[in-house]
Design a protein around this motif. Structure first.
Motif, short mmCIF file in Angstrom:
data_model
loop_
_atom_site.label_atom_id
_atom_site.label_comp_id
_atom_site.label_asym_id
_atom_site.label_seq_id
_atom_site.Cartn_x
_atom_site.Cartn_y
_atom_site.Cartn_z
N ARG A 13 0.82 -1.21 0.00
CA ARG A 13 0.00 0.00 0.00
C ARG A 13 0.86 1.26 0.00
O ARG A 13 0.49 2.27 -0.61
CB ARG A 13 -0.94 -0.03 1.21
N ARG A 14 2.02 1.21 0.65
CA ARG A 14 2.91 2.37 0.64
C ARG A 14 3.46 2.61 -0.77
O ARG A 14 3.63 3.76 -1.19
CB ARG A 14 4.04 2.19 1.64
N VAL A 15 3.77 1.52 -1.48
CA VAL A 15 4.24 1.68 -2.86
C VAL A 15 3.14 2.29 -3.71
O VAL A 15 3.38 3.19 -4.51
CB VAL A 15 4.69 0.33 -3.44
N ARG A 16 1.92 1.82 -3.54
CA ARG A 16 0.80 2.40 -4.29
C ARG A 16 0.62 3.87 -3.95
O ARG A 16 0.32 4.69 -4.81
CB ARG A 16 -0.49 1.64 -3.98
N ALA A 17 0.79 4.20 -2.68
CA ALA A 17 0.67 5.59 -2.27
C ALA A 17 1.74 6.45 -2.93
O ALA A 17 1.50 7.61 -3.27
CB ALA A 17 0.75 5.71 -0.75
N ASP A 18 2.94 5.89 -3.10
CA ASP A 18 4.00 6.63 -3.77
C ASP A 18 3.65 6.86 -5.24
O ASP A 18 3.97 7.92 -5.81
CB ASP A 18 5.32 5.89 -3.66
N LEU A 19 2.98 5.88 -5.85
CA LEU A 19 2.58 6.04 -7.25
C LEU A 19 1.46 7.05 -7.41
O LEU A 19 1.34 7.71 -8.43
CB LEU A 19 2.15 4.69 -7.83
N SER A 20 0.60 7.13 -6.40
CA SER A 20 -0.53 8.06 -6.45
C SER A 20 -0.56 8.86 -5.16
O SER A 20 -1.37 8.62 -4.26
CB SER A 20 -1.85 7.29 -6.62
#
Length: 236
Positions: free
Chosen positions: A223-230
């Protein structure tokens, strides 16, 4: 792009049990996994079939570098497993890459990607093997060869994504290992970058490994990686 497909989780594990534990923890949050030489050797092709049967997409990272006939046979075998991507080494030249592309024609959905320069290599490492150019120059040279050979795309570090996208156009697949979250250690990657930087520059997929698979809570790490993408979107 569907974020469950844009992020590829690298299952760099020594056995099937550890890899399966990560998959179980991530559940439906991830659809795309990378299986490399270590896990394929330990768990065998049956594990790849298992992933595909579970509705997962598989990036089979074989880095094929052999005589064209052997490469073609390996690509056909990968296609029979149902994988979505397979890698061939760009340093093998046009003959090897063309053989891989030809072998993939009868496998709907299988994309052949050319490895350019592995993310652990520096300009000095290239000089050691007689390549006088920078890593970026070598990446672009091999990408041109891959395009001429008919490859669907390339593997390169986040540092080379922008010039690759300019060179290859909008349709090429550009997969970037070596991505790390802001502030995280790049480990053995000599040319790292964040997921957001890679995608902003034009990467179609980012490969993330230990920062997710070795995290105490892999799902939270994803989820942190997704947050970095968006960065303006709250991860679900």
């Amino acid at each position: 792009m569907d974020p469950t497909r844009q992020i590829i989780i690298a299952l760099d594990h020594a056995n099937r049990q550890d890899a399966q534990a990560v998959i179980d923890r991530l559940g439906d949050a991830c659809r795309f996994y990378k299986v490399g030489l270590e896990l394929l050797t330990a768990a065998g092709p049956e594990f790849v079939r298992h992933l595909v049967a579970q509705g997962k997409e598989v990036f089979l990272d074989l880095k094929l570098f052999e005589i064209p006939n052997s490469v073609a046979g390996a690509v056909r075998a990968a296609g029979e497993l149902g994988v979505s991507m397979v890698t061939v080494h760009g340093m093998g030249g046009t003959g090897i890459m063309s053989a891989a592309v030809d072998a993939a024609r009868d496998c709907p959905g299988l994309r052949v990607l050319a490895l350019t320069v592995v993310t652990s290599m520096t300009d000095a490492d290239l000089a050691d093997i007689g390549v006088p150019d920078t890593a970026e120059a070598q990446v672009l040279r091999l990408a041109r060869l891959a395009e001429r050979a008919g490859c669907h795309g390339v593997i390169a570090s986040p540092r080379e994504v922008a010039p690759l996208r300019a060179l290859l156009g909008s349709d090429a697949v550009i997969v970037t290992p070596g991505v790390t979250l802001p502030g995280a250690s790049p480990a053995e990657h000599a040319r790292p970058g964040t997921p957001l930087a890679a995608v902003t520059d034009g990467a179609s997929h980012v490969v993330v490994g230990r920062s997710i698979t070795r995290a105490p809570d892999p799902l939270s790490a994803l989820r942190r990686v997704r947050a970095d993408l968006s960065p303006t979107t709250t991860p679900r």
